[in-house]
Design a protein around this motif. Structure first.
Motif, PDB file in Angstrom:
ATOM      1  N   LEU A   1      -5.076   2.511  -6.077  1.00 39.52           N
ATOM      2  CA  LEU A   1      -5.761   2.170  -4.830  1.00 39.52           C
ATOM      3  C   LEU A   1      -4.891   1.251  -3.974  1.00 39.52           C
ATOM      4  CD1 LEU A   1      -9.394   1.617  -6.146  1.00 39.52           C
ATOM      5  CD2 LEU A   1      -8.661   3.395  -4.542  1.00 39.52           C
ATOM      6  N   ARG A   2      -4.237   0.297  -4.600  1.00 36.61           N
ATOM      7  CA  ARG A   2      -3.353  -0.607  -3.842  1.00 36.61           C
ATOM      8  C   ARG A   2      -2.219   0.172  -3.187  1.00 36.61           C
ATOM      9  NH1 ARG A   2      -2.351  -6.572  -5.201  1.00 36.61           N
ATOM     10  NH2 ARG A   2      -4.386  -7.350  -5.870  1.00 36.61           N
ATOM     11  N   ALA A   3      -1.632   1.083  -3.945  1.00 33.89           N
ATOM     12  CA  ALA A   3      -0.507   1.859  -3.411  1.00 33.89           C
ATOM     13  C   ALA A   3      -0.952   2.741  -2.247  1.00 33.89           C
ATOM     14  CB  ALA A   3       0.105   2.707  -4.521  1.00 33.89           C
ATOM     15  N   VAL A   4      -2.084   3.418  -2.409  1.00 31.79           N
ATOM     16  CA  VAL A   4      -2.582   4.306  -1.361  1.00 31.79           C
ATOM     17  C   VAL A   4      -2.985   3.502  -0.129  1.00 31.79           C
ATOM     18  CG1 VAL A   4      -4.448   5.858  -0.741  1.00 31.79           C
ATOM     19  CG2 VAL A   4      -3.317   6.117  -2.945  1.00 31.79           C
ATOM     20  N   ALA A   5      -3.659   2.353  -0.330  1.00 29.95           N
ATOM     21  CA  ALA A   5      -4.143   1.560   0.795  1.00 29.95           C
ATOM     22  C   ALA A   5      -3.009   1.003   1.642  1.00 29.95           C
ATOM     23  CB  ALA A   5      -5.007   0.408   0.275  1.00 29.95           C
ATOM     24  N   GLY A   6      -1.814   0.892   1.063  1.00 32.72           N
ATOM     25  CA  GLY A   6      -0.673   0.436   1.843  1.00 32.72           C
ATOM     26  C   GLY A   6      -0.249   1.413   2.920  1.00 32.72           C
ATOM     27  N   HIS A   7      -0.715   2.667   2.803  1.00 33.83           N
ATOM     28  CA  HIS A   7      -0.337   3.699   3.765  1.00 33.83           C
ATOM     29  C   HIS A   7      -1.544   4.326   4.470  1.00 33.83           C
ATOM     30  CE1 HIS A   7       3.778   3.635   2.169  1.00 33.83           C
ATOM     31  NE2 HIS A   7       3.231   3.570   0.965  1.00 33.83           N
ATOM     32  N   ALA A   8      -2.752   3.956   4.056  1.00 29.87           N
ATOM     33  CA  ALA A   8      -3.964   4.516   4.669  1.00 29.87           C
ATOM     34  C   ALA A   8      -5.059   3.453   4.616  1.00 29.87           C
ATOM     35  CB  ALA A   8      -4.403   5.777   3.931  1.00 29.87           C
ATOM     36  N   ALA A   9      -5.245   2.742   5.710  1.00 34.16           N
ATOM     37  CA  ALA A   9      -6.189   1.624   5.713  1.00 34.16           C
ATOM     38  C   ALA A   9      -7.643   2.083   5.733  1.00 34.16           C
ATOM     39  CB  ALA A   9      -5.915   0.712   6.915  1.00 34.16           C
ATOM     40  N   ASP A  10      -7.913   3.285   6.236  1.00 35.03           N
ATOM     41  CA  ASP A  10      -9.286   3.774   6.312  1.00 35.03           C
ATOM     42  C   ASP A  10      -9.859   3.937   4.904  1.00 35.03           C
ATOM     43  OD1 ASP A  10     -11.491   5.290   7.940  1.00 35.03           O
ATOM     44  OD2 ASP A  10     -10.995   6.604   6.250  1.00 35.03           O
ATOM     45  N   PRO A  11     -10.988   3.290   4.588  1.00 38.84           N
ATOM     46  CA  PRO A  11     -11.530   3.350   3.220  1.00 38.84           C
ATOM     47  C   PRO A  11     -11.791   4.762   2.717  1.00 38.84           C
ATOM     48  CG  PRO A  11     -12.582   1.581   4.448  1.00 38.84           C
ATOM     49  CD  PRO A  11     -11.768   2.358   5.435  1.00 38.84           C
ATOM     50  N   GLY A  12     -12.280   5.635   3.591  1.00 38.92           N
ATOM     51  CA  GLY A  12     -12.541   7.003   3.168  1.00 38.92           C
ATOM     52  C   GLY A  12     -11.278   7.736   2.793  1.00 38.92           C
ATOM     53  N   GLU A  13     -10.220   7.518   3.560  1.00 43.40           N
ATOM     54  CA  GLU A  13      -8.943   8.165   3.253  1.00 43.40           C
ATOM     55  C   GLU A  13      -8.330   7.582   1.986  1.00 43.40           C
ATOM     56  OE1 GLU A  13      -4.660   9.234   5.404  1.00 43.40           O
ATOM     57  OE2 GLU A  13      -6.209   8.122   6.499  1.00 43.40           O
ATOM     58  N   VAL A  14      -8.506   6.272   1.791  1.00 45.62           N
ATOM     59  CA  VAL A  14      -8.001   5.648   0.571  1.00 45.62           C
ATOM     60  C   VAL A  14      -8.633   6.291  -0.655  1.00 45.62           C
ATOM     61  CG1 VAL A  14      -7.965   3.520  -0.787  1.00 45.62           C
ATOM     62  CG2 VAL A  14      -7.439   3.442   1.651  1.00 45.62           C
ATOM     63  N   LEU A  15      -9.956   6.428  -0.642  1.00 46.78           N
ATOM     64  CA  LEU A  15     -10.632   7.022  -1.792  1.00 46.78           C
ATOM     65  C   LEU A  15     -10.262   8.492  -1.962  1.00 46.78           C
ATOM     66  CD1 LEU A  15     -14.246   5.511  -1.700  1.00 46.78           C
ATOM     67  CD2 LEU A  15     -12.271   4.791  -3.057  1.00 46.78           C
ATOM     68  N   SER A  16     -10.131   9.213  -0.856  1.00 50.49           N
ATOM     69  CA  SER A  16      -9.790  10.634  -0.951  1.00 50.49           C
ATOM     70  C   SER A  16      -8.413  10.834  -1.573  1.00 50.49           C
ATOM     71  CB  SER A  16      -9.840  11.267   0.450  1.00 50.49           C
ATOM     72  OG  SER A  16      -9.536  12.647   0.388  1.00 50.49           O
ATOM     73  N   ARG A  17      -7.437  10.040  -1.129  1.00 49.09           N
ATOM     74  CA  ARG A  17      -6.083  10.173  -1.690  1.00 49.09           C
ATOM     75  C   ARG A  17      -6.045   9.720  -3.153  1.00 49.09           C
ATOM     76  NH1 ARG A  17      -1.524   8.220   2.715  1.00 49.09           N
ATOM     77  NH2 ARG A  17      -2.226   9.483   4.495  1.00 49.09           N
ATOM     78  N   ALA A  18      -6.750   8.630  -3.443  1.00 49.49           N
ATOM     79  CA  ALA A  18      -6.786   8.157  -4.833  1.00 49.49           C
ATOM     80  C   ALA A  18      -7.462   9.185  -5.733  1.00 49.49           C
ATOM     81  CB  ALA A  18      -7.517   6.819  -4.904  1.00 49.49           C
ATOM     82  N   ASN A  19      -8.505   9.827  -5.228  1.00 49.89           N
ATOM     83  CA  ASN A  19      -9.203  10.850  -6.008  1.00 49.89           C
ATOM     84  C   ASN A  19      -8.264  12.009  -6.342  1.00 49.89           C
ATOM     85  OD1 ASN A  19     -11.653  12.420  -6.950  1.00 49.89           O
ATOM     86  ND2 ASN A  19     -11.004  13.705  -5.248  1.00 49.89           N
ATOM     87  N   ASP A  20      -7.527  12.502  -5.338  1.00 47.60           N
ATOM     88  CA  ASP A  20      -6.607  13.608  -5.587  1.00 47.60           C
ATOM     89  C   ASP A  20      -5.526  13.220  -6.583  1.00 47.60           C
ATOM     90  OD1 ASP A  20      -8.020  15.214  -3.880  1.00 47.60           O
ATOM     91  OD2 ASP A  20      -6.675  14.943  -2.170  1.00 47.60           O
ATOM     92  N   LEU A  21      -5.075  11.966  -6.497  1.00 51.79           N
ATOM     93  CA  LEU A  21      -4.062  11.483  -7.434  1.00 51.79           C
ATOM     94  C   LEU A  21      -4.594  11.495  -8.863  1.00 51.79           C
ATOM     95  CD1 LEU A  21      -1.303  10.137  -7.985  1.00 51.79           C
ATOM     96  CD2 LEU A  21      -2.396   7.935  -7.510  1.00 51.79           C
TER      97      LEU A  21
END
Length: 277
Positions: A113-133
Motif C-alpha cells: 500500500l505504501r509503494a502504490v500510494a506513492g504513485h496514486a494518491a486517490d484511495p480508490g486507485e490505491v486499493l485497486s492497484r494493491a488488489n491486483d498486486l
C-alpha cells in the motif's frame, strides 16, 4: 470351539514408556506452536508503525490488542504515512487467517500500500492497484482494508473500503454516526475490482475512527451492537486527545467475547481552519 485369547495386560513399564512418548510428542508440539506464536508476535510488533504522522489541527493515535488466547496473532494492522504531495495517508486492515503466514502477508500488504500510494494518491486507485498486486501473488489469503487520505489544504478526508468494517465519526457538538460508505471486495480476491471513494469535510471539531472487526463482533455479539457501543464511546470522547479516543473504542472488545486480535486508529481533528474555508 475357538476361544478368544484374553488381551495381554500392559505392564507398568509399558504404560510409563507410552506415557513418556506421548508427553514428549505433546511437549514438542506445544514448543513448535509457541515458537510460531512468538515469531508471529515479533513480526507483528516490527511491522506496526512506531509513530503516526500529523499536522496542525489533526492528530492520530492507534492501539492494538493481541488475541486473548495467543493463537490468533498476526491478522490486524494499521499504518499512517505522508504522501509525496504533502497529504497524509492512514489505513487499517484485517488479514484472513492468523499465525506466521498471516503476519507475513500483513507486512506485504502494508508495504505494498505504501509503494502504490506513492504513485496514486486517490484511495480508490490505491486499493485497486494493491488488489491486483495481491491477486498476482496468488498466496491464497485475502484482507479487508480501509484506506484514507487527508488533504490538509481542503481539510477533507477521502476514503475507500475493501470489504472492511465502516468507520465511525463524532463531533464535539454531539453528532455521530457510521461512515458506511460504498466499498468493494476484500483485497486479493478478484482482479480489476474498483473501490468507490467517499469524501468527508470537517466543519466541526471531532474524531474519525477506523477499527477492525475484533473490536465490535463476537460469537454471540452482533456487529451492529458493537458498532453502536463504539459510536457512543467515540462521541463521549470526541473532544479529547486521539489516544483516549482509541482506548475508549478498543475497550468494547472486552465485552464481545471475540478471541481475535483487534486494532483501532483514531484521528482527532479541529474545525476547518479559516484559510481552508
Amino acid at each position: 470351539m475357538l476361544r478368544r485369547r484374553p488381551a495381554r495386560s500392559a505392564s507398568a513399564d509399558d504404560l510409563l514408556s507410552t506415557l513418556g512418548r506421548l508427553t514428549a510428542q505433546a511437549r514438542e508440539g506445544a514448543e513448535k506452536q509457541r515458537a510460531r506464536v512468538e515469531l508471529a508476535e515479533a513480526l507483528q510488533r516490527e511491522m506496526l508503525p512506531a509513530a503516526l504522522p500529523g499536522v496542525p489541527g489533526l492528530r492520530a493515535a492507534a492501539t492494538y490488542a493481541p488475541a486473548r488466547h495467543g493463537l490468533d496473532i498476526g491478522g490486524d494492522w494499521y499504518d499512517g504515512f505522508r504522501l509525496p504531495d504533502g497529504s497524509l495517508a492512514f489505513c487499517i486492515g484485517d488479514v484472513q487467517g492468523h499465525d506466521v503466514e498471516a503476519a507475513a502477508f500483513m507486512g506485504q500488504i502494508r508495504f505494498g500500500l505504501r509503494a502504490v500510494a506513492g504513485h496514486a494518491a486517490d484511495p480508490g486507485e490505491v486499493l485497486s492497484r494493491a488488489n491486483d498486486l495481491l491477486v498476482s501473488v496468488d498466496c491464497g489469503l485475502f484482507a479487508t482494508c480501509t484506506f484514507v487520505r487527508f488533504d490538509q489544504a481542503a481539510w477533507e478526508l477521502s476514503s475507500a473500503r475493501a470489504g472492511h468494517v465502516p468507520g465511525i465519526w463524532a463531533t464535539t457538538d454531539g453528532r455521530s454516526g457510521l461512515a458506511d460508505d460504498p466499498g468493494g471486495l476484500p483485497l486479493g480476491i478478484m482482479p480489476g475490482e474498483s473501490y468507490p471513494v467517499s469524501h468527508h469535510r470537517f466543519a466541526t471539531a471531532g474524531a474519525f475512527v477506523l477499527l477492525t472487526d475484533g473490536v465490535v463482533e463476537g460469537p454471540s455479539f452482533p456487529i451492529e451492537a458493537g458498532l453502536t457501543q463504539v459510536t457512543r464511546l467515540v462521541s463521549a470522547n470526541a473532544d479529547r486527545d486521539p489516544a483516549t479516543v482509541a482506548d475508549a473504542a478498543i475497550s468494547v472488545a472486552e465485552f464481545t467475547g471475540h478471541t481475535d486480535d483487534s486494532a483501532v486508529l483514531a484521528l482527532r481533528f479541529d474545525a476547518v481552519p479559516p484559510e481552508a474555508g
